[in-house]
Design a protein around this motif. Structure first.
Motif, PDB file in Angstrom:
ATOM      1  N   TYR A  95      46.225   2.160  32.010  1.00 56.02           N
ATOM      2  CA  TYR A  95      44.933   2.863  32.013  1.00 56.02           C
ATOM      3  C   TYR A  95      44.012   2.320  33.099  1.00 56.02           C
ATOM      4  O   TYR A  95      43.316   3.086  33.778  1.00 56.02           O
ATOM      5  CB  TYR A  95      44.251   2.737  30.646  1.00 56.02           C
ATOM      6  N   LEU A  96      43.996   1.012  33.300  1.00 57.73           N
ATOM      7  CA  LEU A  96      43.157   0.421  34.338  1.00 57.73           C
ATOM      8  C   LEU A  96      43.615   0.841  35.733  1.00 57.73           C
ATOM      9  O   LEU A  96      42.796   1.164  36.597  1.00 57.73           O
ATOM     10  CB  LEU A  96      43.161  -1.106  34.216  1.00 57.73           C
ATOM     11  N   ILE A  97      44.942   0.862  35.942  1.00 56.10           N
ATOM     12  CA  ILE A  97      45.484   1.257  37.251  1.00 56.10           C
ATOM     13  C   ILE A  97      45.141   2.709  37.561  1.00 56.10           C
ATOM     14  O   ILE A  97      44.712   3.033  38.676  1.00 56.10           O
ATOM     15  CB  ILE A  97      47.012   1.036  37.296  1.00 56.10           C
ATOM     16  N   THR A  98      45.321   3.607  36.577  1.00 57.06           N
ATOM     17  CA  THR A  98      45.025   5.021  36.834  1.00 57.06           C
ATOM     18  C   THR A  98      43.537   5.238  37.093  1.00 57.06           C
ATOM     19  O   THR A  98      43.164   6.110  37.894  1.00 57.06           O
ATOM     20  CB  THR A  98      45.462   5.915  35.653  1.00 57.06           C
ATOM     21  N   THR A  99      42.684   4.442  36.452  1.00 56.94           N
ATOM     22  CA  THR A  99      41.245   4.581  36.692  1.00 56.94           C
ATOM     23  C   THR A  99      40.888   4.120  38.099  1.00 56.94           C
ATOM     24  O   THR A  99      40.090   4.768  38.790  1.00 56.94           O
ATOM     25  CB  THR A  99      40.439   3.777  35.651  1.00 56.94           C
ATOM     26  N   ILE A 100      41.487   3.013  38.536  1.00 58.74           N
ATOM     27  CA  ILE A 100      41.264   2.544  39.914  1.00 58.74           C
ATOM     28  C   ILE A 100      41.708   3.603  40.917  1.00 58.74           C
ATOM     29  O   ILE A 100      41.003   3.915  41.887  1.00 58.74           O
ATOM     30  CB  ILE A 100      42.019   1.222  40.162  1.00 58.74           C
ATOM     31  N   LEU A 101      42.883   4.188  40.678  1.00 54.78           N
ATOM     32  CA  LEU A 101      43.384   5.257  41.558  1.00 54.78           C
ATOM     33  C   LEU A 101      42.470   6.474  41.524  1.00 54.78           C
ATOM     34  O   LEU A 101      42.231   7.123  42.553  1.00 54.78           O
ATOM     35  CB  LEU A 101      44.806   5.648  41.138  1.00 54.78           C
ATOM     36  N   ALA A 102      41.938   6.787  40.338  1.00 50.56           N
ATOM     37  CA  ALA A 102      41.066   7.958  40.191  1.00 50.56           C
ATOM     38  C   ALA A 102      39.804   7.811  41.033  1.00 50.56           C
ATOM     39  O   ALA A 102      39.407   8.741  41.755  1.00 50.56           O
ATOM     40  CB  ALA A 102      40.701   8.153  38.717  1.00 50.56           C
ATOM     41  N   VAL A 103      39.162   6.642  40.965  1.00 48.23           N
ATOM     42  CA  VAL A 103      37.941   6.420  41.753  1.00 48.23           C
ATOM     43  C   VAL A 103      38.260   6.428  43.246  1.00 48.23           C
ATOM     44  O   VAL A 103      37.496   6.967  44.056  1.00 48.23           O
ATOM     45  CB  VAL A 103      37.268   5.086  41.360  1.00 48.23           C
ATOM     46  N   THR A 104      39.401   5.840  43.604  1.00 52.51           N
ATOM     47  CA  THR A 104      39.811   5.820  45.009  1.00 52.51           C
ATOM     48  C   THR A 104      40.042   7.235  45.534  1.00 52.51           C
ATOM     49  O   THR A 104      39.607   7.584  46.641  1.00 52.51           O
ATOM     50  CB  THR A 104      41.098   4.980  45.178  1.00 52.51           C
ATOM     51  N   VAL A 319      39.050   4.712  25.999  1.00 57.22           N
ATOM     52  CA  VAL A 319      38.806   3.910  27.202  1.00 57.22           C
ATOM     53  C   VAL A 319      39.325   4.531  28.495  1.00 57.22           C
ATOM     54  O   VAL A 319      38.937   4.076  29.578  1.00 57.22           O
ATOM     55  CB  VAL A 319      39.426   2.497  27.052  1.00 57.22           C
ATOM     56  N   ASN A 320      40.181   5.539  28.421  1.00 60.81           N
ATOM     57  CA  ASN A 320      40.771   6.089  29.646  1.00 60.81           C
ATOM     58  C   ASN A 320      39.978   7.305  30.094  1.00 60.81           C
ATOM     59  O   ASN A 320      40.263   8.424  29.697  1.00 60.81           O
ATOM     60  CB  ASN A 320      42.239   6.465  29.405  1.00 60.81           C
ATOM     61  N   MET A 321      38.981   7.075  30.928  1.00 61.81           N
ATOM     62  CA  MET A 321      38.074   8.143  31.365  1.00 61.81           C
ATOM     63  C   MET A 321      38.204   8.387  32.869  1.00 61.81           C
ATOM     64  O   MET A 321      37.249   8.237  33.618  1.00 61.81           O
ATOM     65  CB  MET A 321      36.632   7.773  30.998  1.00 61.81           C
ATOM     66  N   ASP A 322      39.412   8.736  33.303  1.00 64.96           N
ATOM     67  CA  ASP A 322      39.648   8.953  34.734  1.00 64.96           C
ATOM     68  C   ASP A 322      38.801  10.100  35.285  1.00 64.96           C
ATOM     69  O   ASP A 322      38.291  10.031  36.406  1.00 64.96           O
ATOM     70  CB  ASP A 322      41.132   9.248  34.987  1.00 64.96           C
ATOM     71  N   GLY A 323      38.647  11.165  34.499  1.00 65.45           N
ATOM     72  CA  GLY A 323      37.852  12.306  34.942  1.00 65.45           C
ATOM     73  C   GLY A 323      36.404  11.923  35.178  1.00 65.45           C
ATOM     74  O   GLY A 323      35.797  12.315  36.183  1.00 65.45           O
ATOM     75  N   THR A 324      35.851  11.146  34.262  1.00 63.67           N
ATOM     76  CA  THR A 324      34.467  10.677  34.415  1.00 63.67           C
ATOM     77  C   THR A 324      34.342   9.759  35.620  1.00 63.67           C
ATOM     78  O   THR A 324      33.363   9.831  36.380  1.00 63.67           O
ATOM     79  CB  THR A 324      34.017   9.934  33.141  1.00 63.67           C
ATOM     80  N   SER A 325      35.339   8.907  35.828  1.00 64.35           N
ATOM     81  CA  SER A 325      35.327   8.001  36.984  1.00 64.35           C
ATOM     82  C   SER A 325      35.368   8.780  38.290  1.00 64.35           C
ATOM     83  O   SER A 325      34.728   8.392  39.279  1.00 64.35           O
ATOM     84  CB  SER A 325      36.521   7.040  36.908  1.00 64.35           C
ATOM     85  N   LEU A 357      35.624  -0.743  35.290  1.00 65.31           N
ATOM     86  CA  LEU A 357      35.249  -1.575  34.153  1.00 65.31           C
ATOM     87  C   LEU A 357      34.339  -0.822  33.181  1.00 65.31           C
ATOM     88  O   LEU A 357      34.410  -1.012  31.971  1.00 65.31           O
ATOM     89  CB  LEU A 357      34.561  -2.851  34.637  1.00 65.31           C
ATOM     90  N   ALA A 358      33.495   0.058  33.712  1.00 67.77           N
ATOM     91  CA  ALA A 358      32.577   0.809  32.852  1.00 67.77           C
ATOM     92  C   ALA A 358      33.306   1.821  31.984  1.00 67.77           C
ATOM     93  O   ALA A 358      32.777   2.263  30.962  1.00 67.77           O
ATOM     94  CB  ALA A 358      31.537   1.530  33.705  1.00 67.77           C
ATOM     95  N   SER A 359      34.526   2.200  32.378  1.00 66.61           N
ATOM     96  CA  SER A 359      35.272   3.182  31.588  1.00 66.61           C
ATOM     97  C   SER A 359      35.561   2.667  30.181  1.00 66.61           C
ATOM     98  O   SER A 359      35.797   3.455  29.257  1.00 66.61           O
ATOM     99  CB  SER A 359      36.594   3.534  32.281  1.00 66.61           C
ATOM    100  N   ILE A 360      35.504   1.341  29.994  1.00 65.45           N
ATOM    101  CA  ILE A 360      35.716   0.766  28.664  1.00 65.45           C
ATOM    102  C   ILE A 360      34.611   1.200  27.714  1.00 65.45           C
ATOM    103  O   ILE A 360      34.837   1.403  26.534  1.00 65.45           O
ATOM    104  CB  ILE A 360      35.756  -0.780  28.742  1.00 65.45           C
ATOM    105  N   GLY A 361      33.402   1.386  28.245  1.00 71.64           N
ATOM    106  CA  GLY A 361      32.282   1.659  27.358  1.00 71.64           C
ATOM    107  C   GLY A 361      31.672   3.032  27.484  1.00 71.64           C
ATOM    108  O   GLY A 361      30.528   3.231  27.094  1.00 71.64           O
ATOM    109  N   THR A 362      32.412   4.042  28.011  1.00 71.20           N
ATOM    110  CA  THR A 362      31.800   5.339  28.220  1.00 71.20           C
ATOM    111  C   THR A 362      32.017   6.322  27.079  1.00 71.20           C
ATOM    112  O   THR A 362      31.429   7.384  27.064  1.00 71.20           O
ATOM    113  CB  THR A 362      32.356   6.003  29.509  1.00 71.20           C
TER     114      THR A 362
END
Length: 443
Positions: A95-104, A319-325, A357-362
């Motif tokens: 989940y953390l890796i996909t979020t990093i990729l999403a923001v990138t 916690v997995n909010m790739d769309g929001t990121s 990191l903020a995706s944990i609390g969104t």
């Protein structure tokens, strides 16, 4: 006795209506009476400005306490994943890796389309002062070395970081506290309960502030269009296109490549079978509502064990909010360009780290994504006033974001289950085998 069957409008609908009305009235004022001293001084720069800025200040008031308690409690919940063995660890890392990729991806697409370039929002008199201050702050930040930028994530004084709104340091400290709370368990249960109660208070306060959002968005948008005219619509459309394109890349390219590389399973089969869940998520715009359908679809159509999905899917919905990121990444570039603010490489790295990191609390409350967007803006010194351009059209994008979020949850679940031998390939390719059998019988 007559019953009242009238349906109450939801908050997001009210905000969208406020956006349309604010844009229309702002354009009318711009074309007809913006040069009138009374209208310009007391309506546009008076009423519209005061109400709009009061709302912006209300959101800024929420940022530090909300982010701290929500991330601390979220990390405390996730920190116990060691009891779940390798499955929990793999899921959180994925989940953390996909979020990093999403923001990138979001930052890359936004810089390709340049949605805010030429918007020149600094024409707004009071916001121009904020932008000027921000430019000098950002300029100073670019002189900081990459090593110092990374080291500054660790606060030398957590209380000072909270007071100054140093978001990366706050997030780091909150995550650390959450992990320790999970490790100590019953010993610190009272502290854990206190943080949960503080989180409930901040969520309720968020809802109170958001209740006045329609009126405040109307004032913010009306003032923007009164000052800049209808040309702003073009930039808002470019912003929407950039977000949608980034979401499409994440969903159809990034997720599917990860699925193929890590499992060897066909992405086309996955997308075909998972489409009904995506459609349901799009229509409801809530990840939580899709949890049962997501788990059942993965089990019945793809052969993914419920032993895995019953943990990974609910966790992903939280916690997995790739769309929001992705929205936050595009919004950063959009507002920076619109205000003529240069973002350095260090700024982009900060955005990636903060949004991840903020995706944990969104999760948990509607529109919290806008509060964490305020946090992301603060982390790189962007004017929070720029959020007023995004709020009204956010509902349209929110439906697409939700479909992307739950797709990421399902891909992660399939990958983790496959690596643990919990995917039945015969079920996964069942439709393909039926098609082949029918084709042979016809031949």
């Amino acid at each position: 006795m007559k019953t009242n069957n009238k349906k109450k409008l939801g908050l997001t609908t009210k905000i969208f209506i406020a956006l349309i009305l604010g844009a229309l009235i702002g354009i009318v004022i711009n074309l007809t009476c913006i040069k009138n001293p009374f209208v310009s001084k007391y309506v546009v720069q008076g009423l519209f400005y005061v109400v709009g800025q009061a709302f912006i200040r209300g959101m800024q008031m929420l940022v530090v306490p909300l982010v701290f308690v929500s991330i601390a409690t979220g990390a405390a919940a996730i920190g116990d994943t060691k009891t779940l063995g390798k499955v929990g660890v793999k899921t959180v890392i994925f989940y953390l890796i996909t979020t990093i990729l999403a923001v990138t991806v979001a930052l890359g697409v936004a810089n390709l389309i340049n949605p805010g370039q030429g918007a020149n929002l600094s024409k707004l008199e009071s916001i121009a002062k904020t932008a000027t201050t921000t430019v000098s702050t950002t300029g100073a930040a670019t002189k900081t070395s990459m090593v110092d930028t990374l080291l500054n994530i660790i606060p030398t004084n957590p209380v000072q970081a909270l007071a100054n709104g140093d978001m990366l340091a706050i997030i780091f400290f909150a995550v650390l506290i959450g992990i320790i709370l999970a490790k100590l368990g019953d010993k610190t249960q009272q502290v854990h309960n206190l943080l949960n109660q503080c989180n409930d208070i901040m969520m309720e306060m968020t809802m109170m502030v958001m209740k006045v959002a329609p009126v405040c968005v109307f004032c913010l948008i009306a003032r923007t269009f009164s000052t800049l005219g209808y040309s702003v619509m073009f930039y808002m459309l470019k912003y929407m296109i950039a977000v949608i394109l980034a979401l499409a890349v994440q969903c159809l390219v990034v997720y599917q490549i990860m699925l193929k590389v890590t499992t060897g399973l066909s992405p086309f089969v996955f997308l075909k079978k998972f489409f009904p869940v995506q459609a349901f998520a799009f229509s409801t715009a809530t990840s939580n509502a899709t949890i049962p359908m997501n788990i059942d679809t993965l089990y019945e159509k793809m052969g993914v064990s419920k032993r895995i999905s019953s943990f990974t899917i609910p966790l992903g919905a939280t916690v997995n909010m790739d769309g929001t990121s992705i929205m936050q990444g595009v919004a950063v570039v959009f507002v920076a360009q619109a205000f003529g603010i240069h973002l350095s490489l260090a700024n982009y790295i900060t955005v990636i780290a903060t949004a991840t990191l903020a995706s944990i609390g969104t999760a948990g409350v509607p529109s919290v994504g806008l509060i964490t967007l305020t946090m992301v803006f603060n982390s790189v010194g962007l004017p929070v006033s720029g959020i007023s351009m995004i709020m009204g059209i956010d509902r349209i994008l929110d439906m697409i974001r939700t479909a992307v979020n739950i797709t990421g949850d399902a891909v992660c679940t399939t990958v983790v289950a496959y690596q643990n031998g919990d995917v039945d390939k015969d079920v996964y390719y069942s439709d393909v085998k039926k098609d082949l059998e029918e084709a042979h019988s016809e031949a």
